[in-house]
Write an enzyme that holds these catalytic residues in place. Structure first.
Site, PDB file in Angstrom:
ATOM      1  N   GLY A   1       0.745  -1.254   0.000  1.00 57.95           N
ATOM      2  CA  GLY A   1       0.000   0.000   0.000  1.00 57.95           C
ATOM      3  C   GLY A   1       0.770   1.295   0.000  1.00 57.95           C
ATOM      4  O   GLY A   1       0.140   2.359   0.030  1.00 57.95           O
TER       5      GLY A   1
ATOM      6  N   GLY B   1       2.595   2.689  -2.405  1.00 55.84           N
ATOM      7  CA  GLY B   1       2.758   3.286  -3.719  1.00 55.84           C
ATOM      8  C   GLY B   1       1.806   4.447  -3.968  1.00 55.84           C
ATOM      9  O   GLY B   1       0.694   4.495  -3.432  1.00 55.84           O
TER      10      GLY B   1
ATOM     11  N   CYS C   1      -1.446   3.264  -5.537  1.00 57.90           N
ATOM     12  CA  CYS C   1      -2.033   2.090  -4.892  1.00 57.90           C
ATOM     13  C   CYS C   1      -3.085   2.551  -3.885  1.00 57.90           C
ATOM     14  O   CYS C   1      -2.846   3.472  -3.106  1.00 57.90           O
ATOM     15  CB  CYS C   1      -0.959   1.274  -4.184  1.00 57.90           C
ATOM     16  SG  CYS C   1      -1.583  -0.182  -3.311  1.00 57.90           S
TER      17      CYS C   1
END
Length: 367
Positions: A182, A184, A187
């Protein structure tokens, strides 16, 4: 139900403490290291910055530039076996090695068949096994399968965020574990599922676990500026995977998008009259590999049993990627002189961190 109440940190929550150093110039530091792996008998000398295996950054074009600086690229998994083989043949002919390139795979039977076809050519030895949830038993079983079939290959697998699972993957055949859920920029897993862990704390725990059993980690996601790359190396990362920082360049996949907009300017005629002006800006698409956009593009649409865990954004066009690469490497060299690390491998030994509430003054913008 249990709550871990230890403070968990991201890269933005810490800054490196400068120290006295014998290094008088950035030119004195060595940003390359020789990688000696747990299972793979081959050694690679390079700098552990890696282009993410996203369809916009894990491209042949980016790989060609990255390897010039002994940096790595995990090619995205949507290239066909034939496309991979053609590129690997040409690249080995021109660059003499494919050692800085990983081919990517999921855990399906179709993925395995593609690996078999590419590995049969003996053009490459590096495999990135990539799933969203590294805690699934499918991942370990697949790592075992690939290790048994190709005992001398270099295997990177993930993603996880805890030391125990890092150790499990390494003990079952992985050389490098990809860590991060998570962090990114495109993301949305944390937003949609509530699952994840701040990346700086993830790197510290997982690198400690990996090094304890003779393995390595790749910190995947969360870096927004070159300073975050420096912090990640200092926290113990052996490799650092970058997506958003390498997106939007000429070598990134996707067409350049032109946006035309109207703005106003004051005419220099003495009476300060406003005039309307047409201006142009250029962008490129960047998206998460679990986004609805990517699912439509590569899988024929989003399946009813799953939700989109990524987003689609348009980021300003950045030109050629080489300038960005040099800025990142320059930042690493400078950080090494600040903390007194002559070799990149020594950065964790030399690093001390301050925990901070704010790291940047953005009064005049965020650039």
């Amino acid at each position: 139900m249990r709550i871990y109440d230890d403070i968990q940190l991201d890269y933005c929550d810490v800054l490196l403490r400068p120290k006295r150093s014998r290094l008088s110039s950035r030119s004195e530091v060595d940003i390359e290291r020789e990688y000696d792996f747990k299972w793979c008998p081959l050694k690679i000398k390079g700098t552990g910055v890696m282009a993410a295996n996203m369809s916009t950054t894990g491209t042949f074009e980016i790989a060609k530039i990255m390897q010039k600086y002994k940096l790595f690229t995990a090619l995205h998994k949507h290239y066909t076996a034939e496309e991979l083989i053609k590129f690997l043949k040409d690249n080995k002919k021109n660059f003499k090695t494919n050692g800085y390139i990983f081919i990517s795979s999921g855990v399906s039977e179709e993925d395995y068949k593609k690996i078999q076809k590419v590995m049969k050519t003996k053009l490459i030895n590096n495999i990135c096994i990539d799933v969203a949830n590294g805690y699934s038993p499918y991942l370990i079983n697949y790592v075992k399968k690939v290790r048994a079939a190709y005992p001398k290959c270099l295997i990177m697998a993930g993603n996880v965020v805890t030391g125990d699972m890092t150790e499990d993957l390494l003990l079952n055949g992985a050389d490098i574990v990809k860590v991060g859920i998570g962090p990114g920029s495109v993301c949305t897993t944390r937003k949609l599922t509530g699952v994840g862990r701040p990346q700086f704390s993830t790197v510290i725990e997982c690198s400690d676990a990996a090094h304890g059993v003779g393995g390595m980690i790749c910190a995947d996601g969360g870096c927004t500026v070159a300073g975050d790359v420096c912090k990640s190396f200092c926290a113990g990362a052996d490799f650092i995977m970058l997506g958003g920082m390498l997106a939007g360049h000429e070598e990134s996949a996707g067409d350049v998008i032109k946006r035309v907009y109207i703005t106003t300017e004051v005419e220099d005629t003495g009476d300060e009259q406003l005039k309307y002006v047409l201006k142009e800006k250029y962008f490129k698409k960047f998206y998460g590999m679990s986004s609805e956009y990517a699912q439509d593009l590569f899988y024929g649409g989003l399946k009813k049993y799953r939700a989109s865990e990524g987003k689609l954004v348009e980021i300003p066009y950045r030109g050629e990627i080489e300038k960005t690469i040099l800025a990142i490497l320059g930042g690493v060299r400078s950080a090494m002189t600040y903390v007194g690390a002559k070799r990149i491998k020594d950065m964790p030994k030399c690093a001390t961190f301050y925990r901070v509430n704010r790291q940047l003054n953005t009064v005049f913008g965020n650039e």
